[in-house]
Each structure stands twice: as C-alpha cells, then as structure tokens.
Motif scaffolding. Structure first.
Motif, PDB file in Angstrom:
ATOM      1  N   GLY A 171      33.903 -34.184 -19.342  1.00 10.82           N
ATOM      2  CA  GLY A 171      35.260 -34.592 -19.728  1.00 10.82           C
ATOM      3  C   GLY A 171      35.508 -34.434 -21.220  1.00 10.82           C
ATOM      4  O   GLY A 171      34.804 -33.674 -21.904  1.00 10.82           O
ATOM      5  N   SER A 172      36.467 -35.192 -21.728  1.00  9.13           N
ATOM      6  CA  SER A 172      36.943 -34.910 -23.088  1.00  9.13           C
ATOM      7  C   SER A 172      35.937 -35.267 -24.187  1.00  9.13           C
ATOM      8  O   SER A 172      36.107 -34.843 -25.328  1.00  9.13           O
ATOM      9  CB  SER A 172      38.280 -35.601 -23.334  1.00  9.13           C
ATOM     10  N   SER A 173      34.867 -36.013 -23.863  1.00  8.23           N
ATOM     11  CA  SER A 173      33.857 -36.280 -24.906  1.00  8.23           C
ATOM     12  C   SER A 173      33.143 -34.989 -25.302  1.00  8.23           C
ATOM     13  O   SER A 173      32.615 -34.882 -26.404  1.00  8.23           O
ATOM     14  CB  SER A 173      32.788 -37.251 -24.403  1.00  8.23           C
ATOM     15  N   CYS A 182      38.933 -41.994 -26.583  1.00 10.97           N
ATOM     16  CA  CYS A 182      39.036 -41.558 -25.184  1.00 10.97           C
ATOM     17  C   CYS A 182      37.839 -42.100 -24.392  1.00 10.97           C
ATOM     18  O   CYS A 182      36.825 -42.489 -24.974  1.00 10.97           O
ATOM     19  CB  CYS A 182      39.130 -40.036 -25.073  1.00 10.97           C
ATOM     20  N   ASP A 183      37.987 -42.129 -23.064  1.00 10.33           N
ATOM     21  CA  ASP A 183      36.924 -42.740 -22.266  1.00 10.33           C
ATOM     22  C   ASP A 183      35.651 -41.883 -22.294  1.00 10.33           C
ATOM     23  O   ASP A 183      35.682 -40.738 -22.751  1.00 10.33           O
ATOM     24  CB  ASP A 183      37.401 -43.000 -20.817  1.00 10.33           C
ATOM     25  N   LEU A 184      34.571 -42.472 -21.821  1.00  9.08           N
ATOM     26  CA  LEU A 184      33.294 -41.746 -21.810  1.00  9.08           C
ATOM     27  C   LEU A 184      32.967 -41.437 -20.347  1.00  9.08           C
ATOM     28  O   LEU A 184      32.691 -42.342 -19.560  1.00  9.08           O
ATOM     29  CB  LEU A 184      32.205 -42.632 -22.426  1.00  9.08           C
ATOM     30  N   ASP A 185      33.056 -40.152 -19.990  1.00  9.68           N
ATOM     31  CA  ASP A 185      32.787 -39.748 -18.613  1.00  9.68           C
ATOM     32  C   ASP A 185      31.322 -39.334 -18.498  1.00  9.68           C
ATOM     33  O   ASP A 185      30.866 -38.450 -19.226  1.00  9.68           O
ATOM     34  CB  ASP A 185      33.694 -38.568 -18.221  1.00  9.68           C
ATOM     35  N   LEU A 186      30.617 -40.006 -17.592  1.00  8.15           N
ATOM     36  CA  LEU A 186      29.183 -39.738 -17.439  1.00  8.15           C
ATOM     37  C   LEU A 186      28.886 -39.397 -15.990  1.00  8.15           C
ATOM     38  O   LEU A 186      29.564 -39.898 -15.098  1.00  8.15           O
ATOM     39  CB  LEU A 186      28.375 -40.993 -17.784  1.00  8.15           C
TER      40      LEU A 186
HETATM   41 MG    MG Z   1      37.861 -38.681 -19.829  1.00 13.20          MG
END
Ligand code: MG
Ligand code: CTP
Length: 512
Positions: A171-173, A182-186
């Motif tokens: 994702g955007s990270s 922004c959120d942290l997509d793992l």
């Molecule tokens: Mg995200």
C-alpha cells in the motif's frame, strides 16, 4: 540508475532488523544517550520523535549490538504490576542523570491546510505548487524507517508461532504515494515458508507434516489472523484497539501502534497487493509528474471530503491513483506505459502468476523508455479535471492494463478494473451520489483554473492548486458567480451564432 522496488524493500527490511524503538525521558542528553547505546556497538543512525511521549529509533551497524542491548534490558519489576514477559525490540531507557534539553524531534505532522494554501500561493506556477505540496505531504525518511520498524516488530510476534513467516508492507507506505499519517498496510506471508510447495523424497519414501486441515484457504487465513490478532492484543508492546475483522473480503486485524501513532491493518497472504504496490512504485518513479499529480489530486479530493478516513461509499485514494494513471496513459503522447506494455518488457524470470492471475511486468525501471511528452503540471492538472469532468462513467470502465476505456462489465457507479484480479472492481464501494460529487467538483475546479488563465490571477489571493483546495470563502463564491455569468454569456453567444448560421443556411444545426 533508478532503484528497483525489491532493492528498496531489502535495504529497508535490513535497516529495520538492526533497529530498536526506545521510549526515552522527555529531557535527555543526546550525546550521553548515544554513548550509552554505543557500548553495544556502533550506531548507524538515530532520530527522536514525539508521539505519546519521546521516542527514539536507533539503528545499529551490527545485529549483535541489538542482541547485546536486549541482553542487558531488564523486565519491569515495579511493585503490584504484573507483566506478560514477552521481550521485544521496543524498550524503555531511564536515567538518573536526565539532560537539560528536549532532544530535537522530527516533526510527524504536515502543515495545516490554511497554511499550506498560503504557502502554495507564493509559488511561481502550478508545477512549483505541486512540488511544494509533495514536499510537505510525502512520507519523510524517518517516517519510512519507523514504518518498516513497526512491520519488523509485528513480524517478531508472528514468527513466534510461524518462525519462517515474513511480514511485508504494502500500500501507500511503500508505493511512493504515501502521505504523512497514512495507514500502515501489512501482510503476513506464510506461503514462502521453505518447502511449502515441495518436499524431498528419499527413495520410495516421502515425509509430510501432519497438519490441521481446513475447508478453504480463507478459513486458514482467518484462523491464523485470529491467533496473531490475539497475540498482538495480549502481549504486543504498544499495540492497542485491536479489532479482528475476519469476515471482510480480505480478512484483517486492525490495531493501533501507540508509540508510532500508526493505524495498522494486518492481512494474510496478500501477495497480489504487494505486486500492485510494486506496479505503482514503478509508475511513480518513471516520471516526476506522476507523483506530483497523484499528490495534488489526492489532497484536492481530501480537502473537499471526496475521500475520507472512514470506510464507506467514498472514492478511495487507491481509486484516485488509478484514475490519474489512466489519464496519464491517455495523453496524446502517453506519459506512462500501459500495464500490458510493462508486461511485454518483462524477462522470463519475471513471469509471475498469483492465484491464477497474471501479475507479470518488468521490475527493472531502467528498461522502460522515457516518455517524449513534455506537458507541464499546469496543463496536466487542468486537463485531468476536464477529463474526468466529462468522462462517460455511465458506460465506461477504467482499465490501466490496456490504457483504454471499455464497456463496464457490470453495473456500478464507478468501475475501475483491478489491474491483476481483472474481474474485480476496485471502486465497487462508490455510489452514484459520491461519484457525482467528484464529477461536479472536477468541473468546478477545472473552471476555476481556466478562469484564472483567462483573468490572470489576482496578486495575494490563493491561485492555481491553492485555489482549488479552498473549500469555501469569498474567492470560491466569486468564481462560482463568474462561472454562471460566463456560462450564461457563452450560451447567449452560442444562441446568436446558431441564429446567424440558421439565417445563412436555412438549415437546422445538427449536433454531434
Ligand atoms: Mg493504505
Ligand atoms: N487494494 C486493492 N483493491 C482495493 C483496495 C485496496 O487492490 N479495492 C490494495 C492496493 O494495492 C492498495 C492496498 O490494497 O494500495 C492498500 O489499500 P488502502 O490502504 O486502501 O490504499 P493505499 O494505496 O494504501 O492508500 P491510503 O494512503 O489511502 O492508505
């Protein structure tokens, strides 16, 4: 030479493994603090940040230094406090000799919108404004390091059960479109566990693990995420507000990592999304205008509530990014290639099929030819707004694989084909009123920008990108009134012309 996605990922993962997250006293003598840590080995880099207290991220040159530091770190033994003795690389350093100064903390927030608009108005042109916006909003080096470190800490929890599993960011990270906060997509990768697919046979014999069988891959994911979620909730240091959302299309565990202030979404086996992140990384690194336009459009949409931090029927940042990419593919001289073109450049080793979906594309940025298109962002921003202001959303679907509009395969207000899972619509959640708000805003903002070209912007007033970020206020009202006036005079002009034409030819004008 441009750096490929996998190389960036490898370097960042290594940095994270060599790093520790330290909660520090608010006032600390930086040099003495570093001297204390240097007893365990050379410190490669460090920074402080303030989020729910002062913290430091410290990266050591050698892995052994981390081990050495952890070996002298004690388990808290305050009276009447019971702890779950899970040791992690999130530690606390106390001192009886506190410094007199607060350490210089790296700022974690970006400029408030009003100040941003003011700042943008000092630029020379929209191109500069877009660059300024990017500099203000993009993830900083520190934020990227912190994100990889959090991923690495979560990986330590997961590998307590599944020692060969890995946790990846997507994702955007990592796709270069990440904005501060922004959120942290793992995602938890269990498929690359050694020997997952093949074992070794000796003569007539083979051995296999006796494993619990479940009805589907999805059930397996749900069970694993449920347990990992439980671990994060019960002993994940600094992790709270853990929610297991296991019935979603893509089951996930959502939690907040307090010391970093990051909102995390952990999914299982989401390799396609990682591939998608790499694709976006490639697009964004091909030409500087891609990121600048994506950031400008995302910021504009956010300012007007077109996107939201709450899930719902809104257009998402991911959908907006796809729309920008599609628009850039559709320029007369395309600024970026289509996904099929990137696929045709892939070498044999890059062939990639995930769950039956063809995810092949070239990974080496240096093999992709630069565009001959030299349009400025001043032009591209207006044209983007015009393009979607009159896009035939009723009939057409957006497809970055082919870079062509095509008929929507099923009913949906907005249809953006998932580049890899081609039967999925990325923007299935969007309803007609939300799409209409986007279209109206695109038309209005295009008009504001064109009007400024006609009128040449007034000095001291927000103009260009800044003016379309304004959500209310007299400027916007004046423009809306002017728009009505101009449209009315254009209509009257058109009417007079058509009367003249009809007078000349005596025929009715046919509109195509
Ligand atoms: Mg995200
Ligand atoms: N994704 C997808 N299909 C969707 C939504 C998301 O394939 N309908 C994938 C994309 O690869 C996306 C990633 O999941 O990049 C993470 O989703 P999300 O967090 O919603 O988007 P980001 O790109 O990370 O953007 P944001 O900054 O808003 O988090």
């Amino acid at each position: 030479m441009k750096t490929n996605f996998s190389d960036v990922q490898n370097v960042r993962h290594e940095q994270a493994k060599h790093s520790v997250l330290i909660s520090c006293p608010p006032k600390i003598h930086e040099t003495k603090f570093l001297q204390y840590l240097a007893q365990h080995g050379e410190v490669a880099s460090h920074f402080f940040f303030d989020s729910n207290g002062t913290h430091a991220v410290v990266e050591f040159v050698d892995l052994q230094s981390v081990e050495s530091l952890l070996s002298v770190t004690k388990i808290p033994s305050d009276e009447d406090v019971y702890v779950v003795p899970y040791k992690s690389r999130y530690i606390r350093v106390k001192t009886t000799n506190a410094g007199q100064q607060f350490p210089k903390c790296w700022p974690q927030t970006s400029l408030p919108m009003n100040n941003l608009i003011e700042k943008l108005s000092t630029a020379e042109n929209i191109e500069d404004q877009a660059q300024m916006l990017l500099d203000e909003l993009q993830l900083t080096e520190e934020s990227i390091r912190l994100r990889y470190l959090v991923s690495s800490l979560i990986s330590d929890i997961a590998t307590a059960y599944f020692p060969e599993a890995t946790v990846h960011l997507y994702g955007s990270s990592v796709n270069s479109f990440g904005k501060m906060g922004c959120d942290l997509d793992l995602f938890l990768n269990l498929e690359d566990i050694k020997g997952y697919k093949s074992g070794k046979s000796t003569g007539a014999y083979t051995a296999e693990f006796w494993m619990r069988r479940v009805s589907s891959g999805r059930t397996a994911q749900q069970k694993i995420l449920s347990v990992i979620g439980e671990c994060i909730d019960s002993f994940g240091p600094g992790c709270n507000e853990v929610h297991k959302i296991l019935n979603a299309r893509c089951p996930l565990v959502r939690f907040s990592h307090q010391p970093s202030g990051l909102q995390c979404d952990l999914t299982a086996d989401n390799k396609i999304a990682l591939r998608c992140s790499e694709l976006l990384y490639i697009y964004s690194n091909l030409d500087h205008r891609v990121r600048a336009l994506v950031f400008a459009v995302r910021c504009w949409a956010r300012a007007h509530g077109i996107t939201s931090s709450i899930p719902g029927q809104w257009i998402t940042n991911f959908s907006l990014t796809m729309m920008v990419l599609f628009f850039l593919q559709k320029r007369n001289s395309p600024i970026i290639p289509t996904l099929d073109q990137l696929k045709s450049l892939a070498g044999k080793k890059e062939k990639c099929i995930i769950d039956g979906n063809d995810c092949t594309f070239v990974g080496d940025l240096n093999k992709i030819k630069q565009t001959a298109n030299t349009e400025t962002l001043d032009i591209l921003l207006i044209e983007f707004l015009e393009f979607y202001g009159k896009f035939d959303f009723k009939t057409n679907c957006i497809d970055i694989r082919k870079g062509l509009e095509k008929n929507k395969p099923e009913v949906a207000a907005l249809y953006i084909q998932n580049p890899f899972e081609q039967t999925l619509n990325v923007s299935k959640n969007v309803n007609q009123p939300q799409l209409q708000r986007f279209v109206n805003l695109a038309q209005e903002s295009a008009f504001i920008l064109q009007d400024q070209v006609r009128e040449s912007a007034k000095i001291g007033k927000p103009w260009g990108l800044a003016s379309i970020l304004l959500t209310n206020g007299s400027d916007r009202e004046t423009t809306t009134k002017r728009k009505k006036k101009i449209l009315a005079s254009e209509r009257i002009g058109g009417l007079l012309d058509s009367l003249k034409d009809n007078g000349n030819t005596g025929k009715r004008k046919v509109e195509h």
